[in-house]
Design a protein around this motif. Structure first.
Motif, PDB file in Angstrom:
ATOM      1  N   SER A  10      46.316  69.955  10.112  1.00 56.82           N
ATOM      2  CA  SER A  10      46.118  68.631   9.525  1.00 56.82           C
ATOM      3  C   SER A  10      47.423  67.858   9.499  1.00 56.82           C
ATOM      4  O   SER A  10      47.468  66.668   9.823  1.00 56.82           O
ATOM      5  N   ALA A  11      48.503  68.556   9.116  1.00 55.76           N
ATOM      6  CA  ALA A  11      49.814  67.900   9.057  1.00 55.76           C
ATOM      7  C   ALA A  11      50.250  67.429  10.435  1.00 55.76           C
ATOM      8  O   ALA A  11      50.787  66.330  10.599  1.00 55.76           O
ATOM      9  N   MET A  12      50.019  68.274  11.451  1.00 64.46           N
ATOM     10  CA  MET A  12      50.402  67.895  12.814  1.00 64.46           C
ATOM     11  C   MET A  12      49.578  66.715  13.302  1.00 64.46           C
ATOM     12  O   MET A  12      50.092  65.816  13.970  1.00 64.46           O
ATOM     13  N   LEU A  13      48.298  66.694  12.931  1.00 65.39           N
ATOM     14  CA  LEU A  13      47.431  65.599  13.348  1.00 65.39           C
ATOM     15  C   LEU A  13      47.889  64.281  12.742  1.00 65.39           C
ATOM     16  O   LEU A  13      47.964  63.255  13.416  1.00 65.39           O
ATOM     17  N   ILE A  14      48.248  64.328  11.453  1.00 63.24           N
ATOM     18  CA  ILE A  14      48.703  63.115  10.783  1.00 63.24           C
ATOM     19  C   ILE A  14      49.986  62.609  11.417  1.00 63.24           C
ATOM     20  O   ILE A  14      50.151  61.420  11.702  1.00 63.24           O
ATOM     21  N   ALA A  15      50.932  63.512  11.660  1.00 67.56           N
ATOM     22  CA  ALA A  15      52.204  63.116  12.260  1.00 67.56           C
ATOM     23  C   ALA A  15      51.994  62.539  13.652  1.00 67.56           C
ATOM     24  O   ALA A  15      52.581  61.513  14.016  1.00 67.56           O
ATOM     25  N   PHE A  16      51.143  63.182  14.427  1.00 67.92           N
ATOM     26  CA  PHE A  16      50.867  62.709  15.788  1.00 67.92           C
ATOM     27  C   PHE A  16      50.223  61.323  15.758  1.00 67.92           C
ATOM     28  O   PHE A  16      50.626  60.418  16.489  1.00 67.92           O
ATOM     29  N   SER A  17      49.237  61.150  14.857  1.00 69.98           N
ATOM     30  CA  SER A  17      48.516  59.882  14.794  1.00 69.98           C
ATOM     31  C   SER A  17      49.438  58.748  14.388  1.00 69.98           C
ATOM     32  O   SER A  17      49.384  57.655  14.947  1.00 69.98           O
ATOM     33  N   ALA A  18      50.300  59.006  13.397  1.00 72.19           N
ATOM     34  CA  ALA A  18      51.208  57.961  12.925  1.00 72.19           C
ATOM     35  C   ALA A  18      52.125  57.498  14.033  1.00 72.19           C
ATOM     36  O   ALA A  18      52.393  56.303  14.192  1.00 72.19           O
ATOM     37  N   ASN A  19      52.621  58.443  14.848  1.00 70.65           N
ATOM     38  CA  ASN A  19      53.514  58.073  15.933  1.00 70.65           C
ATOM     39  C   ASN A  19      52.751  57.370  17.054  1.00 70.65           C
ATOM     40  O   ASN A  19      53.205  56.384  17.617  1.00 70.65           O
ATOM     41  N   ALA A  20      51.576  57.906  17.381  1.00 76.24           N
ATOM     42  CA  ALA A  20      50.806  57.354  18.495  1.00 76.24           C
ATOM     43  C   ALA A  20      50.343  55.935  18.203  1.00 76.24           C
ATOM     44  O   ALA A  20      50.200  55.132  19.120  1.00 76.24           O
ATOM     45  N   GLN A  21      50.133  55.617  16.944  1.00 79.05           N
ATOM     46  CA  GLN A  21      49.569  54.326  16.595  1.00 79.05           C
ATOM     47  C   GLN A  21      50.617  53.321  16.129  1.00 79.05           C
ATOM     48  O   GLN A  21      50.280  52.258  15.627  1.00 79.05           O
ATOM     49  N   LYS A  22      51.886  53.648  16.286  1.00 70.13           N
ATOM     50  CA  LYS A  22      52.926  52.723  15.847  1.00 70.13           C
ATOM     51  C   LYS A  22      52.798  51.401  16.584  1.00 70.13           C
ATOM     52  O   LYS A  22      52.634  51.354  17.805  1.00 70.13           O
ATOM     53  N   VAL A  23      52.852  50.323  15.838  1.00 70.62           N
ATOM     54  CA  VAL A  23      52.716  48.983  16.404  1.00 70.62           C
ATOM     55  C   VAL A  23      54.109  48.428  16.677  1.00 70.62           C
ATOM     56  O   VAL A  23      54.903  48.222  15.760  1.00 70.62           O
ATOM     57  N   GLU A  24      54.390  48.194  17.948  1.00 75.56           N
ATOM     58  CA  GLU A  24      55.679  47.630  18.342  1.00 75.56           C
ATOM     59  C   GLU A  24      55.600  46.102  18.293  1.00 75.56           C
ATOM     60  O   GLU A  24      54.582  45.504  18.665  1.00 75.56           O
ATOM     61  N   PHE A  25      56.694  45.469  17.844  1.00 78.53           N
ATOM     62  CA  PHE A  25      56.725  44.011  17.794  1.00 78.53           C
ATOM     63  C   PHE A  25      58.163  43.526  17.820  1.00 78.53           C
ATOM     64  O   PHE A  25      59.105  44.274  17.543  1.00 78.53           O
ATOM     65  N   GLU A  26      58.317  42.267  18.146  1.00 80.53           N
ATOM     66  CA  GLU A  26      59.614  41.593  18.099  1.00 80.53           C
ATOM     67  C   GLU A  26      59.439  40.340  17.243  1.00 80.53           C
ATOM     68  O   GLU A  26      58.392  39.683  17.301  1.00 80.53           O
ATOM     69  N   GLU A  27      60.445  39.988  16.459  1.00 84.79           N
ATOM     70  CA  GLU A  27      60.336  38.792  15.627  1.00 84.79           C
ATOM     71  C   GLU A  27      61.653  38.024  15.627  1.00 84.79           C
ATOM     72  O   GLU A  27      62.730  38.608  15.749  1.00 84.79           O
ATOM     73  N   TYR A  28      61.531  36.712  15.490  1.00 85.71           N
ATOM     74  CA  TYR A  28      62.710  35.854  15.451  1.00 85.71           C
ATOM     75  C   TYR A  28      62.324  34.523  14.803  1.00 85.71           C
ATOM     76  O   TYR A  28      61.140  34.260  14.558  1.00 85.71           O
ATOM     77  N   ASP A  29      63.318  33.688  14.525  1.00 88.15           N
ATOM     78  CA  ASP A  29      63.092  32.393  13.892  1.00 88.15           C
ATOM     79  C   ASP A  29      63.519  31.258  14.809  1.00 88.15           C
ATOM     80  O   ASP A  29      64.546  31.357  15.510  1.00 88.15           O
ATOM     81  N   LEU A  30      62.773  30.163  14.788  1.00 89.84           N
ATOM     82  CA  LEU A  30      63.215  28.927  15.403  1.00 89.84           C
ATOM     83  C   LEU A  30      64.135  28.189  14.432  1.00 89.84           C
ATOM     84  O   LEU A  30      64.138  28.464  13.229  1.00 89.84           O
ATOM     85  N   SER A  31      64.876  27.235  14.927  1.00 84.41           N
ATOM     86  CA  SER A  31      65.832  26.517  14.083  1.00 84.41           C
ATOM     87  C   SER A  31      65.149  25.700  12.983  1.00 84.41           C
ATOM     88  O   SER A  31      65.751  25.399  11.954  1.00 84.41           O
ATOM     89  N   ASN A  32      63.863  25.361  13.179  1.00 84.55           N
ATOM     90  CA  ASN A  32      63.143  24.606  12.146  1.00 84.55           C
ATOM     91  C   ASN A  32      62.520  25.500  11.084  1.00 84.55           C
ATOM     92  O   ASN A  32      61.822  25.010  10.185  1.00 84.55           O
TER      93      ASN A  32
END
Length: 440
Positions: A10-32
């Motif tokens: 169960s522990a391995m499944l949880i760890a695997f799922s959390a890593n496999a489902q990580k949502v990658e994103f990039e964020e930044y601000d405009l000058s306004n």
């Protein structure tokens, strides 16, 4: 030995799922001040563009309620460069769809298209932010739309006032969460065109919004479009908010509501609980799952299956920015008294407050939340909304990748202590929601 192997698995499944489902994103601000979040997912040739504004029903002033929800409708009618009534026609003709929603804290607008229509989606959202049509014709037309929505969802819908929050005025004495999210129609009828325009000018600006692009796109191209369409929108300071402190309830409050749209009584116990950003709010989500998520839950088994006292048993939390609302309720079977239901619910709550749940129950809850997490993030549309909400209301876009970690770290002892702290009888409002025919 078998138990140890299962626990390790169960522990391995949880760890695997959390890593496999990580949502990658990039964020930044405009000058306004516009915050931009990019989530790239090329698994399907679709793209979602979502803009969420940090304004909702709680930001309205006395005598001018309903404006936040009103703009959900008005800003999909037309702009300076999009003919009135053509918004949805443009969407459908290019293979897209979209919608909007409002709650007490935020208003969001989204569009989903084939990925080759990203430019169109961004242009339309920039038009919504820069050039909306706010004239008397638009106001009068949407006023009738809002009235009809209120009739369908609240006034004429069975148990609609419980679902859509009209009952919150019994929970909150000072905070604006006590108002119905849709507002009061008399306020919309009395509002002038200048007041509608002033509400837009105060809240709809780059620094009070977040733009999310999620799906199949090239980052360089997306950034250039964002710059072209949004960077020239005038910057304004963020609007000031008045923080309202809701006092803690120290005595149980009882309320009776009569409704001509229902045939069977409903009894509910409602509590003011912490902001969705608070760890305790997640613990209460776990408690809600234990009590009434599914037919194997404690309340459903006891009230519906075993004792036949109710047709339905439920509990849910409405997660909000300043405080949340937690409701336990039941639709009564014929001949059951409201007091009988309250007694049985109190017994189950007392068990959570005094006894630790089993390892099996805790693991079952964790599994359910993992399934919910996967379902919520199975589409770019769902991910876009989660990213926007976490940034604009939670102040941390990466909360999306912390949800399962938090749930899996909640202990049995925490569940017991949080149940004691927030589900005390003197903190609640007990609501008897009765058919109008029972009114004497």
């Amino acid at each position: 030995m078998k138990k140890s192997i299962l626990s390790l698995a169960s522990a391995m499944l949880i760890a695997f799922s959390a890593n496999a489902q990580k949502v990658e994103f990039e964020e930044y601000d405009l000058s306004n001040g516009l915050h931009v979040i990019l989530h790239q997912d090329k698994s399907a040739p679709v793209v979602t563009v979502e803009v969420m504004y940090h304004v909702g029903a709680k930001d309205e002033v006395d005598g001018m309620t309903g404006m936040a929800h009103f703009y959900e409708h008005l800003l999909s009618t037309g702009t300076k460069n999009i003919e009135r009534g053509k918004w949805r026609e443009i969407q459908s003709s290019r293979g897209g769809n979209g919608n909007a929603s409002t709650d007490w804290d935020r208003t969001n607008y989204y569009q989903t298209y084939p990925s080759n229509e990203l430019k169109l989606a961004l242009w339309m959202e920039s038009e919504r932010m820069m050039h909306p049509i706010i004239d008397q014709k638009a106001v009068d037309t949407q006023n009738e739309v809002v009235k009809e929505e209120k009739r369908q969802r609240m006034d004429n819908a069975p148990y609609g006032k419980v679902i859509y929050g009209d009952v919150y005025n019994h929970i909150f004495d000072k905070h604006n969460y006590g108002r119905p999210m849709i507002g009061y129609i008399k306020d919309l009828d009395a509002a002038t065109l200048e007041q509608f325009q002033a509400f837009y000018d105060k809240w709809y600006m780059p620094s009070n919004a977040v733009l999310v692009i999620a799906g199949d796109f090239e980052k360089g191209y997306a950034k250039s479009l964002v710059k072209d369409y949004f960077s020239e929108i005038a910057a304004k300071p963020k609007p000031e908010r008045v923080k309202i402190i809701e006092p803690e309830r120290t005595e149980e409050k009882k309320v009776t509501v009569y409704d001509s749209n229902i045939q069977l009584p409903l009894v509910g116990m409602a509590y003011k609980t912490p902001s969705f950003k608070d760890r305790d709010a997640k613990v209460l989500d776990v408690i809600s799952t234990i009590l009434s998520d599914g037919k194997s839950s404690r309340l459903y088994k006891k009230l519906v299956d075993d004792k036949k006292l109710a047709l339905q048993a439920f509990s849910f939390s409405r997660p909000l920015e300043d405080y949340s609302v937690y409701i336990i309720g039941s639709i009564l079977a014929q001949g059951t008294s409201n007091d009988a239901i309250v007694k049985e619910v109190d017994e189950e709550v007392l068990k959570l407050q005094t006894k630790l749940i089993s390892d099996e129950d805790l693991q079952k809850v964790r599994n359910k939340f993992e399934n919910q997490f996967v379902a919520a993030n199975s589409s770019v549309r769902g991910i876009a909304t989660t990213l926007a909400r976490n940034y604009i209301l939670g102040g941390d876009t990466n909360r999306i990748n912390k949800e399962l970690e938090i749930i899996n770290s909640i202990t049995k002892e925490e569940i017991r202590e949080v149940a004691k702290k927030y589900l005390a009888k003197n903190r609640r409002v007990v609501m008897d929601y009765l058919p109008a025919s029972q009114k004497k």
